[in-house]
Write a protein that holds these residues in place. Structure first.
Motif, PDB file in Angstrom:
ATOM      1  N   THR A 101       0.844  -1.210   0.000  1.00  0.00           N
ATOM      2  CA  THR A 101       0.000   0.000   0.000  1.00  0.00           C
ATOM      3  C   THR A 101       0.874   1.253   0.000  1.00  0.00           C
ATOM      4  O   THR A 101       0.585   2.222  -0.709  1.00  0.00           O
ATOM      5  N   TYR A 105       0.847   4.429  -2.435  1.00  0.00           N
ATOM      6  CA  TYR A 105       0.597   5.794  -1.964  1.00  0.00           C
ATOM      7  C   TYR A 105       1.722   6.751  -2.351  1.00  0.00           C
ATOM      8  O   TYR A 105       1.487   7.954  -2.541  1.00  0.00           O
ATOM      9  N   ILE A 108       1.443   9.404  -5.132  1.00  0.00           N
ATOM     10  CA  ILE A 108       0.699  10.658  -4.982  1.00  0.00           C
ATOM     11  C   ILE A 108       1.614  11.849  -5.253  1.00  0.00           C
ATOM     12  O   ILE A 108       1.152  12.902  -5.733  1.00  0.00           O
ATOM     13  N   PRO A 146      -4.130   6.883  -4.929  1.00  0.00           N
ATOM     14  CA  PRO A 146      -4.848   6.511  -3.700  1.00  0.00           C
ATOM     15  C   PRO A 146      -5.971   5.513  -3.948  1.00  0.00           C
ATOM     16  O   PRO A 146      -6.246   4.657  -3.104  1.00  0.00           O
TER      17      PRO A 146
END
Length: 237
Positions: A101, A105, A108, A146
């Protein structure tokens, strides 16, 4: 480069710090234990690399365009280091345990990176074609990151195939802008028709884009795909 507003450099430096934070967290999660020095060691090495690049930049090493292409050579060094991480069994085991994860992320940061590129283009430090107003669609990766982290590799919702597809597409968008950036470098491109050359990345702090930010984003995609393809048990979140 004097005409570029100071907030552009400040924004970019904040992006570099954020990327280092993501990396530190991911490595810490992959090497649990109070006595593990791996996260601090890796970040120290990266900071040392950043210091080296900055010193060379201030000394005019990269703006000397005679001879071999110096900036692409530095990028090749970082890519070689990434390759070693996948070849060495000990580091490969750590890569397999990095939280996927977090590896999603981190993308971003591609949104503010695209804003920095646009500001540089407005200041004629890079060609406008390298921004979202031109042929660079990489901002899509940052916006969708996301959603990929939550709905494709999230703890409650998973789609291995969807995550693989997203990483492949986002990686293709990254390669597209890298290809443009290289093509517009003054080694290979002479400005015509009002289009600027890609000069911004030869100066501090934007030199850290090809030497630190882009390799880190590339690395995150490779590790994610490595886990998604070869890790058959539960993915680490």
């Amino acid at each position: 480069m004097e005409d570029i507003p100071s907030y552009v450099a400040a924004t970019f430096i904040a992006i570099v710090i954020a990327v280092l934070g993501f990396l530190y967290y991911a490595i810490s999660a992959a090497t649990p234990g109070k006595k593990s020095i791996t996260p601090s060691l890796v970040i120290t090495l990266i900071v040392g690399w950043i210091f080296f690049i900055c010193v060379q930049t201030f000394n005019g090493y990269f703006t000397n365009l005679s001879g071999f292409p110096r900036l692409p050579l530095m990028v090749c060094f970082t890519l070689a280091a990434i390759a070693i991480l996948f070849v060495w069994p000990r580091t490969r085991a750590i890569l397999m345990e990095m939280p996927i994860t977090t590896l999603h992320y981190i993308h971003i940061v591609r949104v503010p990176v695209e804003m920095v590129l646009w500001w540089l283009a407005v200041s004629r430090a890079i060609p406008m074609d390298m921004t979202f107003e031109g042929s660079n669609l990489d901002i899509i990766s940052g916006i969708s990151a996301p959603f990929a982290a939550v709905f494709m590799v999230g703890a409650q919702s998973k789609s291995r195939i969807g995550a693989i597809i997203w990483n492949v597409i986002a990686l293709a968008l990254l390669i597209n802008i890298v290809n443009m950036a290289v093509g517009y470098m003054p080694y290979y491109y002479t400005p015509t028709g009002g289009q600027s050359a890609n000069l911004g990345v030869f100066y501090f702090p934007y030199v850290l884009l090809p030497t630190v930010i882009v390799p880190t984003i590339f690395f995150s995609h490779l590790v994610s795909l490595y886990q998604l393809i070869f890790k058959k048990d539960q993915l680490q979140f």
